[in-house]
Write a protein that holds these residues in place. Structure first.
Motif, PDB file in Angstrom:
ATOM      1  N   LEU A 334       0.842  -1.202   0.000  1.00  0.00           N
ATOM      2  CA  LEU A 334       0.000   0.000   0.000  1.00  0.00           C
ATOM      3  C   LEU A 334       0.870   1.241   0.000  1.00  0.00           C
ATOM      4  O   LEU A 334       1.835   1.333   0.778  1.00  0.00           O
ATOM      5  N   VAL A 335       0.544   2.199  -0.863  1.00  0.00           N
ATOM      6  CA  VAL A 335       1.173   3.519  -0.842  1.00  0.00           C
ATOM      7  C   VAL A 335       0.074   4.556  -1.040  1.00  0.00           C
ATOM      8  O   VAL A 335      -1.042   4.229  -1.462  1.00  0.00           O
ATOM      9  N   ASN A 336       0.388   5.802  -0.742  1.00  0.00           N
ATOM     10  CA  ASN A 336      -0.575   6.880  -0.986  1.00  0.00           C
ATOM     11  C   ASN A 336       0.021   7.889  -1.952  1.00  0.00           C
ATOM     12  O   ASN A 336       1.238   7.997  -2.110  1.00  0.00           O
ATOM     13  N   ALA A 337      -0.872   8.600  -2.632  1.00  0.00           N
ATOM     14  CA  ALA A 337      -0.453   9.561  -3.655  1.00  0.00           C
ATOM     15  C   ALA A 337      -1.472  10.689  -3.701  1.00  0.00           C
ATOM     16  O   ALA A 337      -2.565  10.592  -3.134  1.00  0.00           O
ATOM     17  N   GLY A 338      -1.123  11.763  -4.394  1.00  0.00           N
ATOM     18  CA  GLY A 338      -2.018  12.897  -4.492  1.00  0.00           C
ATOM     19  C   GLY A 338      -2.298  13.496  -3.128  1.00  0.00           C
ATOM     20  O   GLY A 338      -1.438  13.518  -2.243  1.00  0.00           O
TER      21      GLY A 338
END
Length: 498
Positions: A334-338
């Motif tokens: 899992l990663v986050n972006a924006g």
């Protein structure tokens, strides 16, 4: 190739899904709204209610990385964006004659358009992309997680909207159960990308699952935005002439955002504590105040057609949410972006540019990130975090300025802004900072820029930092608010706005 689940169908989610799909990954995009931007972005802009995306109706100007990433990764999207009416503006267009070209000057271009037009171009490309499955009306309700040190995310749990629910009225609890509705579905993925925005529920899900908490840093700005949209009349004047797009007073900022298809927005920025803030939601008061600034007055003098009421946005903050701490990633898979990773007050217009840069990195390194996200977290800290920190510093200055707590401006620093509009060398440095190409210390700290700035100051010995907007007395006369007391008309407007 990786199976990727993207949570959220905004610009960052669409860009991430598109770039991943074009590299051969199997992508499923989940968007809880039942619709996407379509072939009539002007209609969508004025009639699509989007409470989860308050910035959608605020003005945008897209910085150089937006253009650079799209031209490299999706030239068809960029061509479509221009075909839909977006316009390019080079920072050297201010001058009658451009200076001799230097490497990198070709990147100093702003794309002028409303956010909805970019969304429409991206959504159209994603719909054409065979490797991307778009599931609108699907809300991600949670994650599937395997225990470990750290734990690993293996997919998402989603539910569809019930037939009689609209995107903005669906309940926050799963619709399955005694009241009926479809049950949750599970979708396996090698990598989940959280692009669900500034209100992402993912950090809470991780904590509930027993993972180490994400590292969240937030800074409230104390700044309120108010804007109004206009369109130039077919039979009216088209150009305000050589006028800067920004003006200032000690307690307020004003600006104009030229946009696509003869539209533009005027905006005012004040402190959230300013007693005139409520009055400015009245269109007549807004325009009276805007006419006190040279930048916005010049565009109002074109007699444009108003296309909206006054659109306000406050509660703004700068927020960084890292899924890694001192021990490393708090979870894998899992990663986050924006905006889920970082969102910034839109003063400097960084959001979409940083979001598409993250999307490009993820697309280029998806398999490695799926195996171990540590490299992605290191890249975000190295590449994106400095711009977040710069925004925090700038906003602290804006807040102090608007509340009267800022010390007098340094003469030499203030001169850089004025000098840039006379000297292409200093303008180039200004543009390199504005377009996220160089930090301020590197762009302005060259011997050449210092030499040109010194020469400009020698030629302007009487220069002192000053605003071009109204005095406080003029502002209060325009807004009808004296010493914090609203007139009956503006008080009524304020109550209605609330």
């Amino acid at each position: 190739m990786a199976r990727v689940a993207v949570i959220g169908g905004g610009i960052s989610g669409l860009g991430t899904a598109l770039m991943l799909g074009r590299r051969g990954h199997q992508v499923t995009l989940f968007e809880q709204d039942a619709r996407q931007a379509g072939d009539e972005p002007d209609h969508d802009f004025h009639h699509w209610t989007r409470p989860r995306v308050p910035q959608a109706v605020q003005p945008h100007s897209f910085l150089a990385p937006v253009r650079t990433v799209l031209r490299a990764e999706a030239p068809d999207v960029y061509a479509d964006l221009l075909a839909r009416g977006a316009r390019e503006y080079h920072d050297f267009d201010w001058f009658d004659t451009r200076p001799p070209h230097r490497p990198g000057d070709e990147d100093l271009v702003t794309v002028r358009t409303r956010r909805i037009v970019l969304e429409a171009a991206l959504a159209a490309a994603v719909r054409r992309e065979g490797g991307v499955d778009v599931r609108t009306g699907h809300r991600v309700r949670g994650l599937t997680i395997e225990a470990g040190r750290p734990a690993r995310v293996t997919g998402v749990r989603t539910s569809r909207a019930t037939p009689d629910a609209t995107p903005d009225t669906r309940p926050d609890t799963p619709p399955s159960g005694p009241l009926g509705g479809p049950p949750d579905e599970t979708h396996a993925a090698d990598l989940v990308v959280d692009a669900s925005g500034r209100r992402s529920p993912v950090p809470g899900w991780l904590v509930e699952a027993g993972c180490r908490p994400p590292v969240v840093e937030a800074h409230r700005t104390g700044i309120a935005y108010l804007c109004r949209w206009y369109r130039l009349r077919d039979d009216g004047p088209r150009d305000p002439g050589r006028v800067k797009t920004g003006s200032s007073a000690p307690f307020a900022l004003a600006g104009v955002f030229p946009s696509d298809n003869d539209t533009f927005a005027l905006h005012l920025v004040v402190s959230t504590a300013d007693p005139t803030r409520g009055a400015l939601t009245d269109p007549a008061v807004f325009e009276a105040a805007a006419r006190r600034f040279p930048a916005t007055a010049a565009w109002l003098d074109l007699d444009p057609e108003p296309r909206s009421g006054v659109l306000a946005m406050a509660g703004l903050d700068n927020r960084w949410a890292s899924l890694a701490d001192a021990e490393g990633p708090v979870v894998t898979g899992l990663v986050n972006a924006g905006d889920s990773l970082l969102h910034t007050n839109p003063t400097l217009g960084h959001g979409v540019a940083l979001g598409l840069q993250a999307a490009q990195y993820l697309a280029a390194h998806a398999d490695a990130v799926a195996a171990d996200p540590a490299g992605y977290h290191a890249w975000t800290t190295r590449t994106l975090r400095p711009w977040f920190d710069a925004q925090v510093t700038a906003d602290r200055g804006h807040e102090r300025r608007l509340t009267g707590d800022e010390p007098p401006a340094d003469r030499r620093s203030a001169a850089r802004g004025a000098c840039a509009f006379d000297d292409p060398v200093v303008m180039r440095a200004r543009a390199q900072v504005r377009h996220l190409l160089l930090p301020a210390a590197d762009a302005y700290g060259t011997e050449e820029v210092e030499r040109h700035l010194t020469a400009w100051l020698d030629a302007h010995p009487d220069f002192t930092p000053q605003d071009d907007g109204p005095t406080r007395a003029q502002w209060e006369a325009a807004t009808g608010v004296l010493t914090g007391t609203h007139s009956s008309r503006t008080a009524t407007t304020s109550r209605q706005a609330r």
